[in-house]
Scaffold this motif. Structure first.
Motif, PDB file in Angstrom:
ATOM      1  N   GLY A   1       0.784  -1.228   0.000  1.00 23.58           N
ATOM      2  CA  GLY A   1       0.000   0.000   0.000  1.00 23.58           C
ATOM      3  C   GLY A   1       0.812   1.272   0.000  1.00 23.58           C
ATOM      4  N   VAL A   2       2.105   1.191  -0.370  1.00 24.05           N
ATOM      5  CA  VAL A   2       2.968   2.375  -0.400  1.00 24.05           C
ATOM      6  C   VAL A   2       2.742   3.120  -1.713  1.00 24.05           C
ATOM      7  N   ALA A   3       2.442   4.384  -1.620  1.00 19.85           N
ATOM      8  CA  ALA A   3       2.204   5.203  -2.819  1.00 19.85           C
ATOM      9  C   ALA A   3       3.539   5.640  -3.412  1.00 19.85           C
ATOM     10  N   CYS A   4       3.891   5.062  -4.544  1.00 19.69           N
ATOM     11  CA  CYS A   4       5.139   5.425  -5.213  1.00 19.69           C
ATOM     12  C   CYS A   4       5.060   5.032  -6.679  1.00 19.69           C
ATOM     13  N   GLN A   5       6.001   5.549  -7.449  1.00 25.29           N
ATOM     14  CA  GLN A   5       6.065   5.288  -8.880  1.00 25.29           C
ATOM     15  C   GLN A   5       7.494   4.914  -9.265  1.00 25.29           C
ATOM     16  N   LEU A   6       7.636   4.188 -10.357  1.00 22.19           N
ATOM     17  CA  LEU A   6       8.958   3.771 -10.835  1.00 22.19           C
ATOM     18  C   LEU A   6       9.132   4.254 -12.266  1.00 22.19           C
ATOM     19  N   LEU A   7      10.169   5.038 -12.478  1.00 27.09           N
ATOM     20  CA  LEU A   7      10.472   5.592 -13.789  1.00 27.09           C
ATOM     21  C   LEU A   7      11.738   4.933 -14.321  1.00 27.09           C
ATOM     22  N   LEU A   8      11.621   4.202 -15.420  1.00 27.73           N
ATOM     23  CA  LEU A   8      12.742   3.484 -16.023  1.00 27.73           C
ATOM     24  C   LEU A   8      13.210   4.251 -17.253  1.00 27.73           C
ATOM     25  N   VAL A   9      14.419   4.790 -17.182  1.00 29.94           N
ATOM     26  CA  VAL A   9      14.963   5.613 -18.264  1.00 29.94           C
ATOM     27  C   VAL A   9      16.125   4.861 -18.903  1.00 29.94           C
ATOM     28  N   GLY A  10      15.891   4.326 -20.089  1.00 30.60           N
ATOM     29  CA  GLY A  10      16.946   3.593 -20.777  1.00 30.60           C
ATOM     30  C   GLY A  10      16.374   2.581 -21.742  1.00 30.60           C
ATOM     31  N   PRO A  11      17.215   2.043 -22.610  1.00 28.58           N
ATOM     32  CA  PRO A  11      16.753   1.126 -23.649  1.00 28.58           C
ATOM     33  C   PRO A  11      16.710  -0.322 -23.192  1.00 28.58           C
ATOM     34  N   LEU A  12      15.790  -1.068 -23.742  1.00 30.13           N
ATOM     35  CA  LEU A  12      15.833  -2.523 -23.616  1.00 30.13           C
ATOM     36  C   LEU A  12      16.976  -3.043 -24.478  1.00 30.13           C
ATOM     37  N   GLU A  13      17.623  -4.101 -24.028  1.00 26.33           N
ATOM     38  CA  GLU A  13      18.707  -4.703 -24.810  1.00 26.33           C
ATOM     39  C   GLU A  13      18.429  -6.195 -24.898  1.00 26.33           C
ATOM     40  N   SER A  14      17.752  -6.593 -25.951  1.00 30.93           N
ATOM     41  CA  SER A  14      17.238  -7.957 -26.047  1.00 30.93           C
ATOM     42  C   SER A  14      18.265  -8.969 -26.512  1.00 30.93           C
TER      43      SER A  14
END
Length: 383
Positions: A231-244
């Protein structure tokens, strides 16, 4: 003017990891940048004000292509007769140091900014060990870019101790703290960016880097899910490319990233500063690093950081002072550290207050450049 050749496997490394350094060195040496991807390399060379020379190199184990690169570099070195060849990144180090030794280059330098072999097993580990040892054998000096990485190289017998040294306090390029500053962004600009991304006013964790397994993305996503279940109010921002290709994420993690309403992705960004500026903390649970620029950048942007207890990260971050250090590959301690940062405002404010000064006092870019130049000048004095 004596000639200095700097080599990376791909020009992105020259562009981002060594930004500004080639231009600085060009006041003292004739500098040539060497990498693959000719069109990108040309843009980097133009910005740095130096000459460039493209040589095709791959980041994978490709013996025939690697031998071709060695031959091309050998011919180039014989023609150019450089005083110093300085390589960065594993493949550029291997082919560059081997070709430089064969061509009789007097000063062959290699910077180690991480060891992929630490996460390898079996035959691949044996091959990568052999590659590092051959690179070090061909080099006249090897520069791990953190003190702990230097000790690992000695323990793993990857290079003779007398060839190893760390320049300054660590880092390959330091950080331009005037550039990485919140002062460049108005409140209106940051509000607009948050709205564009769809972020709410809740706490924002940011990760900057390649979205691959070795960066701890599986653990990060799992810890973030656990926060929301609590129940923790937070967000996750992922900045960067996928490398498959080299180190792909598991399908389950990719699914969570795509579907979780509080996980946001931006892809690769040329300028990461605005994303630091809208975040409340960096979370960087990488498995292995040399000396991570991302942690330096986040600190300069006044962010406390959660990092894994690995070389480089645990030299930049002092636990409880400018961030928190957690065991590598461990979801529960990462969850607890993230929970602490969201819920303990006093601790977060204290670490935030210390974040920028901890970087400016030790890793200012000009200081690192001067230390590297002084290292080069020792070779001049030895002549």
């Amino acid at each position: 003017m004596k000639k200095l050749i700097r080599i990376t496997t791909v020009p992105l490394s020259l562009d981002k990891l060594l930004e500004g350094q080639l231009r600085y060195m060009s006041a003292h040496y004739e500098v040539v940048g060497v990498s693959s991807e000719a069109s990108y390399l040309e843009r980097v060379a133009k910005r740095e004000g130096v000459r460039c020379h493209p040589v095709s190199m791959t980041r994978k184990i490709t013996p025939f292509q690697d031998l071709k690169a060695v031959y091309q570099l050998y011919r180039f070195f014989r023609k150019e007769k450089p005083f110093i060849v300085h390589t960065h990144t594993p493949k550029a180090g291997l082919v560059g140091m081997l070709a430089a030794r064969l061509a009789g280059v007097p000063h062959r330098l290699h910077t180690v900014a991480g060891l992929p072999l630490l996460e390898a097993n079996g035959i691949k580990r044996l091959i990568l060990n052999a590659v590092e040892r051959l690179t070090a054998f061909c080099a006249t000096k090897v520069y791990p870019n953190s003190k702990a990485l230097c000790q690992i190289m000695i323990q793993e017998r990857l290079a003779p101790a007398q060839k190893l040294s760390v320049i300054g306090a660590g880092s390959s390029n330091g950080i331009a703290t005037a550039y990485f500053s919140r002062a460049h962004f108005s409140a209106e600009t940051l509000t607009e960016l948050r709205e564009t991304l769809g972020l709410s006013s809740a706490f924002v964790f940011v990760f900057v880097g390649r979205l691959v397994a070795d960066k701890g993305i599986h653990e990060l996503v799992a810890a973030f899910q656990a926060l929301h279940e609590k129940g923790v109010a937070c967000q996750l921002l992922l900045v960067g490319p996928l490398e498959s290709e080299l180190d792909p994420l598991q399908a389950t993690t990719l699914e969570v990233i795509a579907e979780h309403p509080h996980i946001f992705t931006t892809g690769y960004q040329n300028d990461v500063r605005p994303y630091f500026a809208i975040a409340d903390a960096l979370v960087f649970p990488s498995y292995r690093e040399g000396f991570p620029n991302v942690v330096l950048q986040a600190g300069a942007m006044e962010l406390p950081s959660i990092v894994s207890d690995i070389n480089g990260c645990n030299e930049i971050i002092e636990h409880g002072v400018n961030g928190l250090i957690v065991p590598v590959k461990s979801v529960q301690p990462l969850f607890e550290a993230m929970y602490t940062l969201v819920t303990d405002l006093d601790l977060r404010n204290q670490m935030q207050a210390n974040a920028r000064s901890s970087i400016t006092q030790r890793y200012e870019q000009q200081v690192i450049w001067e230390a590297i130049l002084e290292e080069y000048r020792t070779f001049d004095r030895d002549e």
